[in-house]
Design an enzyme around this catalytic site. Sequence first.
Site: not given
Lengths: 369, 369
Positions: B248, B258
Site C-alpha cells: 500500500d 501492506n
Amino acid sequence: MNIKGRNYHTIWVHPENDKIIQVIDQTALPFDFKIKNLTSEKDAYIAISDMIVRGAPLIGVTGAYGIYLALLNCRDENNFREYITERAGYLKSARPTAVNLAILIDEILDPVMQCNTLTDAVKVAFHKAAELKEREIEWSEKIGNFGCNIIEEIYNNKGETVNILTHCNAGWLACIDWGTATAPIYKAARKGIPVHVWVDETRPRNQGARLTAWELKEEDIPHTIISDNTGGHLMQHGMVDMCIVGSDRTTVTGDVANKIGTYLKALAAHDNGIPFYVALPSSTIDFSLTDGIGQIPIEQRAPEEVMWMEGKLKSGKTDQVKIVPDGCKIANYGFDVTPSRLVTALITERGICSANRKNIEQLFPDLSL
Amino acid sequence: MNIKGRNYHTIWVHPENDKIIQVIDQTALPFDFKIKNLTSEKDAYIAISDMIVRGAPLIGVTGAYGIYLALLNCRDENNFREYITERAGYLKSARPTAVNLAILIDEILDPVMQCNTLTDAVKVAFHKAAELKEREIEWSEKIGNFGCNIIEEIYNNKGETVNILTHCNAGWLACIDWGTATAPIYKAARKGIPVHVWVDETRPRNQGARLTAWELKEEDIPHTIISDNTGGHLMQHGMVDMCIVGSDRTTVTGDVANKIGTYLKALAAHDNGIPFYVALPSSTIDFSLTDGIGQIPIEQRAPEEVMWMEGKLKSGKTDQVKIVPDGCKIANYGFDVTPSRLVTALITERGICSANRKNIEQLFPDLSL
C-alpha cells in the site's frame, strides 16, 4: 473462576445428587451458557467426543468421572472388573489423540481394580476422580503463581499496565480452574497488578475470540480481541510486554507444539525483544522427543472448520455462514511447532525453566527417560 | 482476466453505449457476480466510497471515468471548467486516503482544462480515461513479466510445481487486469510453468479467501485457502518456495506497508530462508519516507470488521453472523510494516530491485526527491 459473578469449575458433582456430574457446555459458548448433566459413561464419552468439554486436563477428569458413572450403572456385581475394563477402553476412544485422557483413566482404574465389591469400587472411583480433579487445579494454581512472579517483575520495572498477548484458549475452560497460560494472568489480577490481554482470535476455530475473551470478560480482566494478523504490529510499537501461550506437546529439548499460528507470534516476539513464555503442566512434556519440527506429527483437520463460521445472526439465532467461494480447496493444519530458540522459558507446576534439555531434565529428573 | 471462461477487466465502457461505464461489483464477490452501471459522477463516487471498486489502481481509473461522466452530465456549457473543478474535488473525497485517486483525477483534469468547448472536453476525457486505464494494465503486465522470470528460475531449479504464498488481494480485482502480486503468477501459469498458490484468508476482511481465491479459481490456477496462522508451519516443512505480496505504501528505503499480517509472513520466510517479494507499481513508493515503522501511519478501522462475518447461510442467502462475545473490546489495525531487511526484492514496472534506498533511487531517478 467467575461467570456472572458466581464461581465455577468446568466440571463438578451435582450439589444435590452425587449420581449426576455437571459440565459447562463449551460448544454453546460464548453465545449461550448451558450446563449439561452427565449420568452415564456414554454421556461422558459424548461430552468428550463432541467437544462439550475440551482441553487435555478437563478431558482427563471427565474420563475419570466417566469411570465413576460407568460403575454406578453396572448391573453385574460379580464381574464389575471385566465390565469396567471394557468401559475404560470405550471411554479412552472418545478422543484417541489426547494422551491425558488415557493416563487419567488408567490412574482411576488402578484403585478400582483392587476393590472387592462394586459398592466399594463406586466409592473409590468417586473419591479418586475428585482427587484427580483437585490435582489439576493445584497444578494450574502453581503455574499461575510462578507466572505471576514474572508479570509482577515486569510491572515493577514498567510501573504501569502489563500488556500480555495470548493465542488460542489455554484458559480455565481447558482445565478445571485457573487455566495454564491464563493462570498467571488471573493470579496477577487478583493480586492487584494491572494487566491487559491482547486476545488472538485464533482462526479457524476462534477459541481466542469465543472462549478466552469470554473467560476474561467474566473475570473482569481488561482485554482486546485482535485478528491473528495483528500481534506483530503491536509488538513493533511497544504495545506488548510479554506473550504467554499454552502447549499441546513439548519436547524434552523445549520445542513447543501449540495451536497453529503460535510460531508466528514467537517470531515476532523474538524480532522485537519481547519475552515469550509457554505455560504447561509437565504432563505435556514428551521426554522421548528431541526435535519438535521433525518428530511431532501435525494433525490435519476438516476443511469445514475454515469454510464455515458460526455466530449470531441479527435475529439472535446462532447459525453458520460459508465464508469461502464454492469449489476452492482448503488446508487446515491444527498446530505448529515453535523451536526452543524462540521460547524465553517454560512455566510449569514445579517452577520456571529454560527451554532446553538440561534445564527440563533438572526440573523433572523423576520423569526423564 | 477470465471469469467463467470469459475475459474481463474490472472496469470498461458499455459495448453498446459509451455513456455508461460498467464495473464488477466487488462487494458481492465471491457469493454473487454482479455488474454495475455507472452513469454519473455520483455513481462513480458511490462505487469508490462503498468499495464496489477497490484497490488503488482501480479506484484511480474509476475516478478518471467519473470526470468523464461528470462532463457528460454538465448542463452549463459556458462554465464547464469551474463545474468540473468542483466535481473533481467531490470525486477525490470518495476515499481521501487513496493518493492514487487524486493523482489520476489531476492527470485527466489537465487536458480537459485546456479544451475550448464542452464537447471537446467530453471527448478528451473519454480518451484520457482509456489511456490511464491502459497504462495501469501495462504496468501490471510488466510487473507480471519481471516476476514471472523469478518463478521460472525457481521452477528450473526445482523441476516441479512452484508453491507461492500470498496475503490479501493484490490481484487483478484491485487493478484493471493481471494484478500486482498475482501478475507474475498469471504470467507463469500462461507460460506453462506449474504453480500452486497458498492463499492467506486475510482476516478480518477476508480478501484472500473472498477475492484472491475466487480470481485464481476463475483462472484455473491451483490454489489452497489457509487460515492466516498457517504459513509458518508450511514454510518450516518446505511447502512454500516463495512469497509475493503487494504494497500500500513503500518507503524509499524499502520498508513495505501492506495488509496487517504481512510482517508475520515475512518473518517466517526469513526464518526459513524463503524469498519474500513485494510486487508494486512505482506509484506506491513514497520517496519522502525513510522509516516505515516510525513514519507510516497505520489506519485503525471499525471493530465491526472483526466482529461480524459475512457469508452464505445453508439456505443460500448471504448474511452476517456476530462471532465475538457481547461486550468484548476489539482493535482493528489495517496494515503493518515489513522492514526492508526482510524483503528479498521489489518487483516493479521497471524491473526488480533490492529493497534499499540506493537501488530504488537508481531504478527511479526521475521520481526521487
